[in-house]
Design an enzyme around this catalytic site. Structure first.
Site, mmCIF file in Angstrom:
data_model
loop_
_atom_site.group_PDB
_atom_site.id
_atom_site.type_symbol
_atom_site.label_atom_id
_atom_site.label_comp_id
_atom_site.label_asym_id
_atom_site.label_seq_id
_atom_site.Cartn_x
_atom_site.Cartn_y
_atom_site.Cartn_z
ATOM 1 N N HIS A 106 -59.375 74.347 -10.776
ATOM 2 C CA HIS A 106 -59.149 73.207 -11.233
ATOM 3 C C HIS A 106 -59.935 73.173 -12.436
ATOM 4 C CE1 HIS A 106 -55.730 70.672 -10.706
ATOM 5 N NE2 HIS A 106 -56.290 69.679 -11.320
ATOM 6 N N ASP A 130 -59.360 67.207 -16.535
ATOM 7 C CA ASP A 130 -57.128 66.222 -16.514
ATOM 8 C C ASP A 130 -57.083 67.388 -17.252
ATOM 9 O OD1 ASP A 130 -55.199 65.108 -16.190
ATOM 10 O OD2 ASP A 130 -55.824 63.202 -17.181
ATOM 11 N N GLY A 176 -53.087 71.155 -14.478
ATOM 12 C CA GLY A 176 -51.766 71.123 -14.189
ATOM 13 C C GLY A 176 -50.966 71.471 -14.981
ATOM 14 N N ARG A 177 -50.805 70.593 -16.543
ATOM 15 C CA ARG A 177 -49.460 70.764 -17.890
ATOM 16 C C ARG A 177 -49.631 72.184 -18.083
ATOM 17 N NH1 ARG A 177 -51.591 65.556 -20.261
ATOM 18 N NH2 ARG A 177 -53.022 65.599 -18.595
ATOM 19 N N LEU A 178 -51.784 72.671 -18.012
ATOM 20 C CA LEU A 178 -52.368 73.499 -18.734
ATOM 21 C C LEU A 178 -51.943 74.923 -18.089
ATOM 22 C CD1 LEU A 178 -54.323 74.220 -21.570
ATOM 23 C CD2 LEU A 178 -55.850 74.610 -19.765
ATOM 24 N N SER A 179 -51.777 74.785 -16.921
ATOM 25 C CA SER A 179 -51.273 75.846 -16.390
ATOM 26 C C SER A 179 -50.120 76.651 -16.252
ATOM 27 C CB SER A 179 -51.517 75.944 -14.163
ATOM 28 O OG SER A 179 -50.374 74.757 -13.863
ATOM 29 N N ARG A 180 -49.255 75.520 -16.498
ATOM 30 C CA ARG A 180 -47.835 75.415 -16.814
ATOM 31 C C ARG A 180 -47.517 76.100 -18.241
ATOM 32 N NH1 ARG A 180 -48.044 71.562 -12.845
ATOM 33 N NH2 ARG A 180 -47.694 70.388 -14.585
ATOM 34 N N TYR A 196 -43.169 73.464 -4.240
ATOM 35 C CA TYR A 196 -44.503 73.486 -5.418
ATOM 36 C C TYR A 196 -45.880 72.948 -4.132
ATOM 37 C CZ TYR A 196 -47.539 73.038 -9.312
ATOM 38 O OH TYR A 196 -48.295 73.159 -10.024
ATOM 39 N N TYR A 197 -46.024 71.656 -3.908
ATOM 40 C CA TYR A 197 -46.984 71.590 -3.492
ATOM 41 C C TYR A 197 -47.087 72.182 -2.113
ATOM 42 C CZ TYR A 197 -47.612 67.911 -7.255
ATOM 43 O OH TYR A 197 -48.149 67.020 -8.626
#
Length: 350
Positions: A198, A202, A205-209, A240-241
Site C-alpha cells: 500500500h 490513497d 486499490g484503484r492503481l493496483s487494478r 476479493y477481501y
C-alpha cells in the site's frame, strides 16, 4: 523477495485456469474480428463498468449510468465532488493504458506517474499524489452506501514502503523477462504484494487494478479492454477481501501462502473472459439480423457517448418516428440504455 514452485503450489485447477485463459488469448485474433466501431462500443461499455466498479470498491457512489453521463462531458476538466474527481482521473489513466501500454514499462517512476494521473483531479490528494506515503494507512472494506465497515488488513510502514516497492518491481521485471513463472502468476503476485505494501497515501486499490490491466496488456492479453475485470471484482467483493487477507498475512513469513489470492485472481480472469465471450456471441447474432439504421444508431452511440432522438434525426436524416421505433427495439434487446423522460430522454450503449 522470492517466489518459486515450492512457495506456490501449482494445482491442477491453476493449470486448467491458465490453459483456458491462454487459449482465449490465442483465439482472440479470430474472435475479435468485429468491425472497429463495434469493438469501440464494447471497449467503451467495459471502460464505464471498470471505472464505476473500481471507484465503488473504494467507497465511491456513482452508478455506471452516472459515470457514462460524466464521461460524455469529460472535457469540462473541473469536478465538484470527490466521486466525480476519482472517476475522471480513472478514465484518463485507463485511456492512457489502453492506448500506450507498449510504451509504459513497469518502473517505479511510471508507477508514481500513473498515481499522479489517477489523482490529477482530486483536490484532497494534491499534496501527496505521485509520492509514496508518509503516514501509516490500512485497507478498509466499504458497504453499498460507501461507509467503512472494517479494516481488512494492516499495510507496510511508510519507512519500509520505498524499499519494498523497489524489491517488488525488480522481482516482477525479472520474473516476466526471464519467464521463471507464467506471466499470469507473476501479475497475481505483483498485485497482492503491491496491495500489502500500500505504497501511496490513497488510491492504492484503484492503481493496483490499473497496473494489473497494464501488465495483462503488456503480456499479450489484448482482449482485456473489452470486458471489465473491475466489475467482476466488485460483484465478488467478499471473496476479493477474503483472498487478500488470507494471502497478505503470510507474505512476510518464511512460507507465504499465495494460493488463496492466486486462485481468486485466476477465477476472476476466467469470469472476465466468459463475459466477453457472451458479448461477442450476442454481437454476432444481433448484427446478422439487425437493420442498417439500427447498426448506424449503435455506431453513433459508441462515438458520441449519449444521444437524443433529435440528434439522431439530424445525424441520420431518418424520420423521427422511425428513429423512435429503432431505439425501442435496441433498448428492448439491451443494446442501448434509456435515461430521462420526455424531452430530456437520451440513450447510450449498454
Amino acid at each position: 523477495m522470492s517466489l518459486n514452485a515450492d512457495t506456490l503450489q501449482i494445482t491442477p485447477e491453476i493449470l486448467s485456469l491458465i490453459a483456458e485463459l491462454d487459449e482465449f488469448k490465442g483465439a482472440w485474433r479470430a474472435i475479435g474480428t468485429l468491425a472497429p466501431d463495434r469493438l469501440s462500443a464494447l471497449r467503451r461499455v467495459a471502460t464505464i463498468e471498470s471505472i464505476g466498479s473500481s471507484t465503488r470498491i473504494e467507497g465511491g457512489r456513482l452508478s455506471d449510468q452516472e459515470v457514462a453521463r460524466l464521461l460524455s462531458n469529460i472535457e469540462i476538466k473541473k469536478f465538484d465532488t470527490r466521486d466525480e474527481q476519482e472517476v475522471a482521473g480513472y478514465a484518463d489513466v485507463m485511456g492512457m493504458i489502453f492506448n500506450s501500454a507498449d510504451h509504459i514499462d513497469l518502473t517505479e517512476n511510471h508507477i508514481r506517474q500513473l498515481h499522479g494521473e489517477l489523482l490529477a483531479y482530486s483536490t484532497k490528494d494534491e499534496r501527496h499524489r505521485g509520492n509514496y506515503k508518509t503516514h501509516p494507512n490500512h485497507v478498509s472494506a466499504f458497504d453499498a452506501d460507501g461507509k467503512e465497515v472494517g479494516v481488512v488488513f494492516e499495510t507496510a510502514s511508510p519507512f519500509d514502503a520505498p524499499r519494498l516497492m523497489t524489491e517488488l518491481v525488480a522481482w516482477t521485471r525479472e520474473a516476466l523477462e526471464n519467464k521463471t513463472l507464467h506471466p499470469l502468476l507473476v501479475i497475481a503476485v505483483f498485485t497482492v504484494v503491491f496491495l500489502e505494501i500500500h505504497p501511496f497515501q490513497d488510491g492504492n486499490g484503484r492503481l493496483s487494478r490499473v497496473i494489473t490491466t497494464l501488465l495483462l496488456l503488456r503480456s499479450g492479453y489484448a482482449y482485456v479492454p473489452y470486458s471489465s475485470l473491475e466489475s467482476v471484482v466488485e460483484q465478488s467483493k467478499e471473496g476479493y477481501y477474503l483472498a487478500l487477507r488470507n494471502t497478505q498475512g503470510t507474505i512476510r513469513t518464511e512460507s507465504p501462502d499465495w494460493q488463496p489470492w492466486v486462485l481468486y485472481f485466476l477465477r476472476a480472469l476466467k469470469k472476465q473472459k466468459q463475459r466477453l465471450e457472451v458479448k461477442i456471441e450476442r454481437e454476432h447474432i444481433l448484427l446478422a439480423k439487425m437493420p442498417e439504421l439500427s447498426i448506424k444508431i449503435l455506431e453513433l452511440a459508441a462515438e458520441q457517448g449519449q444521444l437524443t432522438v433529435a440528434q439522431l434525426v439530424e445525424l441520420t436524416g431518418a424520420n423521427r418516428n422511425t428513429i423512435k421505433k429503432h431505439l425501442q427495439n435496441l433498448v428492448s434487446s439491451q443494446q442501448l440504455a434509456q435515461y430521462g423522460k420526455g424531452k430530456g430522454t437520451w440513450y447510450s450503449r449498454v
